[in-house]
Design a protein around this motif. Structure first.
Motif, mmCIF file in Angstrom:
data_model
loop_
_atom_site.group_PDB
_atom_site.id
_atom_site.type_symbol
_atom_site.label_atom_id
_atom_site.label_comp_id
_atom_site.label_asym_id
_atom_site.label_seq_id
_atom_site.Cartn_x
_atom_site.Cartn_y
_atom_site.Cartn_z
ATOM 1 N N GLY A 1 -24.316 51.429 -0.898
ATOM 2 C CA GLY A 1 -23.710 50.517 0.063
ATOM 3 C C GLY A 1 -22.584 49.670 -0.477
ATOM 4 N N ASN A 2 -22.324 49.723 -1.790
ATOM 5 C CA ASN A 2 -21.257 48.926 -2.398
ATOM 6 C C ASN A 2 -20.157 49.837 -2.927
ATOM 7 N N THR A 3 -18.907 49.513 -2.580
ATOM 8 C CA THR A 3 -17.780 50.281 -3.114
ATOM 9 C C THR A 3 -17.256 49.558 -4.345
ATOM 10 N N LEU B 1 -8.764 35.312 -6.059
ATOM 11 C CA LEU B 1 -8.153 36.606 -5.740
ATOM 12 C C LEU B 1 -9.023 37.742 -6.267
ATOM 13 N N ALA B 2 -9.473 37.629 -7.511
ATOM 14 C CA ALA B 2 -10.344 38.659 -8.086
ATOM 15 C C ALA B 2 -11.660 38.746 -7.315
ATOM 16 N N THR B 3 -12.216 37.588 -6.955
ATOM 17 C CA THR B 3 -13.463 37.574 -6.193
ATOM 18 C C THR B 3 -13.272 38.227 -4.828
ATOM 19 N N GLY B 4 -12.116 37.960 -4.197
ATOM 20 C CA GLY B 4 -11.835 38.576 -2.900
ATOM 21 C C GLY B 4 -11.777 40.085 -2.985
ATOM 22 N N LEU B 5 -11.196 40.629 -4.064
ATOM 23 C CA LEU B 5 -11.146 42.080 -4.229
ATOM 24 C C LEU B 5 -12.542 42.668 -4.410
ATOM 25 N N VAL B 6 -13.426 41.905 -5.065
ATOM 26 C CA VAL B 6 -14.810 42.359 -5.215
ATOM 27 C C VAL B 6 -15.521 42.337 -3.867
ATOM 28 N N ARG C 1 -17.723 44.943 -0.832
ATOM 29 C CA ARG C 1 -19.044 44.535 -0.349
ATOM 30 C C ARG C 1 -20.062 44.331 -1.482
ATOM 31 N N ASP C 2 -19.558 43.933 -2.661
ATOM 32 C CA ASP C 2 -20.449 43.658 -3.797
ATOM 33 C C ASP C 2 -20.699 42.149 -3.842
ATOM 34 N N LEU C 3 -21.617 41.691 -3.013
ATOM 35 C CA LEU C 3 -21.875 40.260 -2.895
ATOM 36 C C LEU C 3 -22.458 39.675 -4.179
ATOM 37 N N GLY C 4 -23.280 40.431 -4.903
ATOM 38 C CA GLY C 4 -23.893 39.933 -6.127
ATOM 39 C C GLY C 4 -22.865 39.592 -7.190
ATOM 40 N N THR C 5 -21.936 40.521 -7.454
ATOM 41 C CA THR C 5 -20.897 40.266 -8.453
ATOM 42 C C THR C 5 -19.989 39.139 -8.003
ATOM 43 N N ALA C 6 -19.718 39.047 -6.693
ATOM 44 C CA ALA C 6 -18.891 37.955 -6.184
ATOM 45 C C ALA C 6 -19.542 36.603 -6.463
#
Length: 441
Positions: free
Chosen positions: A149-151, A202-207, A211-216
């Motif tokens: 589910g995460n790209t 900006l980096a967080t937005g790309l994450v 749809r990788d909420l955990g890494t964000a």
């Protein structure tokens, strides 16, 4: 009778703390001084304090705790992945752990090289590392491979990497470099915010696009940690946390599976056969481990009931096989790394070292807390690996490099450097004396 009783009470009342009543113990010496026991206790504390205050304590704590976690991680990957490997690798139960060993062989020399680089050399790579990480995150958002589910995966030929794991270290070093250049101007809120806050967002937005909420959330924790260490005002933290909370709830609402996990995380058995399956079996694994566990390799949940047993939920398998003692050992080792690294950050005179070390501590400790909280059903299941323990080269190699950098910072502190130089001179003198003695004989 009354007078005798009163006399005995007076005698007891006048006894010093720690003295033994001769009437209660006829063999006791009424003149025995309890001070030696107190001195022994204070002596142990003094010895511990002296050991912790030695110049090389932080260096050895970082080295030892990191090595123990890495070794324990390899053992647990071998155990937790054996059933999965057998099923997907044509009967080879060691396929996953062999790949993990390959990453260890790559990561350990990389960590050694990182520990030998001076802060000046590291800072030369800050801006290039930032732009490379942004480029990789952009490529992942556009052409990434979707898994669970995460790209957040990017195929580079035969290798599939997770650029967001690499970006964590690159962003910390970049932010530390920027803040070190502005060290005397950080009383100004504009200097604190620009360009670090927009750059990290900006980096967080790309994450988030992937749809990788955990890494964000981990990247956001790194941002808050960096802002705290440079002295950003408290009202700014309240504003940031409020905005991110709203954003996280909105993002969760865009995925029915993620929303179900978030709403049911406190009681995974409420929807056990759907969103609570992974968290519920994680709790089963931990509860069956007891104090000392079932033994290495004896986990039952890894036989297909527990998804991601060798990655995000390896802590559950560790608890099942090594028990409460094993899980507490892992947590204590992470806290040891945090303690030693914070000592380095506190004692250093170099702003870059202080900011970079603190950022790395926030990253590793924050990720550990999220992963353990996820397995304990204290937090939603958001797919965060346990540093040094979970399987995966994209996470392991940057983590080892980050620890190598902190170990290098620790050994370069003036007192530690002098102690290491003195030890080398003493060793050389001892070897020379030994050769002279052999010639004399």
């Amino acid at each position: 009778m009354g007078a005798a009783s009163d006399g005995k009470g007076a005698a007891i009342a006048t006894m010093t703390p720690g003295q033994v009543d001769p009437a209660a113990d006829p063999t006791a010496d009424p003149t025995a001084d309890p001070a030696p026991r107190a001195r022994r206790g204070s002596g142990h504390l003094a010895s511990l304090r002296e050991a912790l205050d030695r110049p090389l304590t932080a260096y050895y704590l970082l080295l030892g705790a990191s090595a123990l976690l890495l070794t324990l991680g390899l053992i647990m990957v071998l155990s937790a992945s054996s059933v999965y490997s057998f099923k997907v690798s044509d009967g080879d139960s060691y396929a996953v752990v062999k790949r993990q060993l390959m990453w260890v062989v790559l990561g350990v020399p990389s960590a050694w090289i990182a520990s030998r680089l001076s802060p000046q050399w590291i800072r030369r790579f800050a801006w290039p590392g930032y732009f490379v990480s942004l480029g990789l995150l952009l490529l992942t958002a556009l052409f990434g491979k979707e898994i669970n589910g995460n790209t957040n995966w990017l195929a580079l030929g035969p290798i599939v990497i997770q650029p967001s794991e690499i970006a964590k270290l690159a962003l910390i070093l970049w932010a530390a470099h920027v803040y070190a250049n502005k060290d005397r101007r950080l009383g100004n809120l504009h200097q604190v915010m620009m360009p670090v806050v927009p750059g990290l967002l900006l980096a967080t937005g790309l994450v988030v696009v992937g749809r990788d909420l955990g890494t964000a959330l981990v990247l956001f924790a790194i941002l808050l940690g960096m802002l705290w260490v440079v002295g950003a005002p408290a009202r700014f933290f309240v504003l940031c946390i409020s905005l991110v909370s709203v954003g996280a709830i909105y993002l969760a609402s865009t995925s029915s599976e993620r929303l179900s996990r978030i709403t049911n995380f406190a009681d995974p058995f409420k929807d056990f056969h759907n969103s609570g399956w992974q968290a519920g079996h994680g709790l089963y694994a931990l509860s069956s481990g007891g104090w000392f566990g079932q033994g290495i390799g004896a986990s039952q949940q890894k036989w297909g009931d527990l998804p991601e047993a060798h990655t995000d939920f390896i802590f559950a398998v560790l608890g099942e096989e090594l028990g409460l003692v094993g899980t507490l050992l892992v947590i204590v080792l992470f806290l040891t790394i945090a303690y030693a690294a914070l000592r380095v950050a506190r004692d250093t005179q170099q702003p870059f070292v202080r900011y970079a070390t603190f950022g790395i501590v926030v990253w590793l400790l924050g990720q550990m807390i999220i992963n353990v909280g996820m397995v304990l059903a204290l937090m939603p299941v958001i797919g965060i690996p346990l540093p040094l323990i979970s399987y995966g080269g994209s996470s392991l190699v940057p983590t080892l490099v980050a620890l190598g950098l902190v170990i290098g910072f620790a050994r370069r502190e003036p007192e530690a450097a002098r102690a290491l130089a003195q030890r080398r001179r003493s060793r050389s003198a001892g070897l020379s004396a030994g050769r002279v003695d052999r010639r004399g004989h």
